[in-house]
Design a protein around this motif. Structure first.
Motif, short mmCIF file in Angstrom:
data_model
loop_
_atom_site.label_atom_id
_atom_site.label_comp_id
_atom_site.label_asym_id
_atom_site.label_seq_id
_atom_site.Cartn_x
_atom_site.Cartn_y
_atom_site.Cartn_z
N ALA A 195 15.05 52.64 21.07
CA ALA A 195 14.98 51.70 19.95
C ALA A 195 15.47 52.37 18.67
CB ALA A 195 13.56 51.19 19.77
N ASN A 196 15.10 53.62 18.45
CA ASN A 196 15.56 54.34 17.26
C ASN A 196 17.07 54.54 17.28
OD1 ASN A 196 12.99 54.50 16.22
ND2 ASN A 196 12.60 56.54 17.03
N ARG A 197 17.62 54.88 18.47
CA ARG A 197 19.06 55.05 18.58
C ARG A 197 19.79 53.73 18.31
NH1 ARG A 197 17.90 58.37 23.24
NH2 ARG A 197 18.38 56.58 24.56
N ALA A 198 19.25 52.64 18.85
CA ALA A 198 19.88 51.33 18.63
C ALA A 198 19.81 50.94 17.16
CB ALA A 198 19.20 50.27 19.49
N ALA A 199 18.69 51.22 16.51
CA ALA A 199 18.55 50.90 15.08
C ALA A 199 19.51 51.75 14.25
CB ALA A 199 17.11 51.12 14.63
N GLU A 200 19.64 53.02 14.60
CA GLU A 200 20.58 53.88 13.87
C GLU A 200 22.01 53.41 14.07
OE1 GLU A 200 19.88 57.88 15.16
OE2 GLU A 200 17.89 57.96 14.25
N ALA A 201 22.34 53.01 15.29
CA ALA A 201 23.69 52.53 15.56
C ALA A 201 23.97 51.24 14.79
CB ALA A 201 23.88 52.30 17.06
N ALA A 202 22.97 50.39 14.66
CA ALA A 202 23.15 49.14 13.92
C ALA A 202 23.26 49.40 12.42
CB ALA A 202 21.99 48.21 14.21
N ASN A 203 22.62 50.44 11.94
CA ASN A 203 22.62 50.73 10.51
C ASN A 203 23.79 51.59 10.06
OD1 ASN A 203 20.31 49.27 9.96
ND2 ASN A 203 18.96 51.01 10.34
N VAL A 204 24.62 52.05 10.99
CA VAL A 204 25.72 52.95 10.64
C VAL A 204 26.67 52.29 9.65
CG1 VAL A 204 27.81 54.03 11.55
CG2 VAL A 204 25.64 54.35 12.71
N GLY A 205 27.04 51.05 9.87
CA GLY A 205 27.97 50.37 8.98
C GLY A 205 27.32 49.74 7.77
N GLN A 206 26.02 49.82 7.66
CA GLN A 206 25.33 49.15 6.57
C GLN A 206 24.87 50.09 5.47
OE1 GLN A 206 22.13 46.87 8.18
NE2 GLN A 206 23.46 45.54 9.35
N THR A 207 25.30 51.32 5.50
CA THR A 207 24.88 52.24 4.46
C THR A 207 25.65 51.96 3.18
OG1 THR A 207 26.49 53.86 5.20
CG2 THR A 207 24.25 54.06 6.07
N THR A 208 25.02 52.17 2.04
CA THR A 208 25.64 51.94 0.74
C THR A 208 26.40 53.19 0.33
OG1 THR A 208 23.81 50.51 0.15
CG2 THR A 208 25.17 51.32 -1.65
N PRO A 209 27.70 53.08 0.04
CA PRO A 209 28.45 54.26 -0.40
C PRO A 209 27.89 54.80 -1.72
CG PRO A 209 29.93 52.44 0.18
CD PRO A 209 28.54 51.91 0.18
N VAL A 210 28.11 56.08 -1.95
CA VAL A 210 27.62 56.71 -3.16
C VAL A 210 28.32 56.11 -4.38
CG1 VAL A 210 27.41 58.91 -4.39
CG2 VAL A 210 27.15 58.84 -1.90
N GLY A 211 27.58 55.79 -5.41
CA GLY A 211 28.15 55.25 -6.63
C GLY A 211 28.12 53.75 -6.69
N GLU A 212 27.87 53.07 -5.58
CA GLU A 212 27.79 51.62 -5.59
C GLU A 212 26.34 51.19 -5.67
OE1 GLU A 212 29.74 49.51 -2.52
OE2 GLU A 212 31.61 50.60 -2.72
N ASP A 213 26.15 50.05 -6.35
CA ASP A 213 24.80 49.50 -6.42
C ASP A 213 24.49 48.75 -5.13
OD1 ASP A 213 24.40 50.39 -9.02
OD2 ASP A 213 25.35 48.60 -9.87
N PRO A 214 23.24 48.78 -4.69
CA PRO A 214 22.90 48.01 -3.50
C PRO A 214 23.12 46.53 -3.77
CG PRO A 214 20.96 49.15 -4.37
CD PRO A 214 22.13 49.52 -5.21
N VAL A 215 23.55 45.81 -2.75
CA VAL A 215 23.90 44.40 -2.88
C VAL A 215 22.62 43.57 -2.91
CG1 VAL A 215 25.10 42.51 -1.76
CG2 VAL A 215 26.04 44.82 -1.65
N ASP A 216 22.57 42.63 -3.88
CA ASP A 216 21.44 41.71 -3.95
C ASP A 216 21.76 40.52 -3.06
OD1 ASP A 216 19.20 40.29 -4.58
OD2 ASP A 216 19.80 39.82 -6.64
N LEU A 217 21.10 40.44 -1.94
CA LEU A 217 21.41 39.43 -0.94
C LEU A 217 21.18 38.03 -1.48
CD1 LEU A 217 22.28 38.94 1.96
CD2 LEU A 217 19.89 39.12 2.64
N GLN A 218 20.08 37.82 -2.17
CA GLN A 218 19.80 36.48 -2.69
C GLN A 218 20.85 36.05 -3.71
OE1 GLN A 218 17.37 34.46 -1.46
NE2 GLN A 218 18.37 32.89 -2.66
N ALA A 219 21.32 36.98 -4.54
CA ALA A 219 22.37 36.65 -5.51
C ALA A 219 23.65 36.25 -4.78
CB ALA A 219 22.63 37.84 -6.43
#
Length: 104
Positions: free
Chosen positions: A56-80
């Motif tokens: 489960a941890n490996r699957a979660a890490e694999a799913a989160n690989v493309g969702q990391t916020t690059p350095v210098g960018e603000d996290p995206v406000d989903l509701q906005a």
């Protein structure tokens, strides 16, 4: 032992002692096996739980690989983002209605 009644008593007593000893050994062996089985079952359950958690941890890490916020960018406000998309959809609907009403 000339008295058959006395001999039967001692034979019966010896039989009872032997049966008691064998039952004690059998019960002890059965409880020992039960303890071993319980310990093995617990160990297998622990290993199963660890394997499931690791997968489960490996699957979660694999799913989160493309969702990391690059350095210098603000996290995206989903509701906005959702609100902005809804506003754009409403605007497009409005424009589409105007186009349809003007072309008729």
């Amino acid at each position: 032992m000339s008295n058959p009644l006395l001999q039967a008593f001692f034979v019966g007593r010896a039989v009872a002692e032997v049966i008691n000893e064998r039952l004690e050994v059998a019960l002890t062996d059965a409880l020992s096996e039960l303890g071993k089985f319980d310990a093995e079952a617990r160990e297998q359950l622990r290993q199963f739980t660890e394997e499931v958690t690791a997968r489960a941890n490996r699957a979660a890490e694999a799913a989160n690989v493309g969702q990391t916020t690059p350095v210098g960018e603000d996290p995206v406000d989903l509701q906005a983002n959702i609100d902005e998309l809804r506003a754009e959809i409403a605007l497009l609907r409005n424009e589409l209605q105007r186009y349809r009403s003007s072309s008729v």
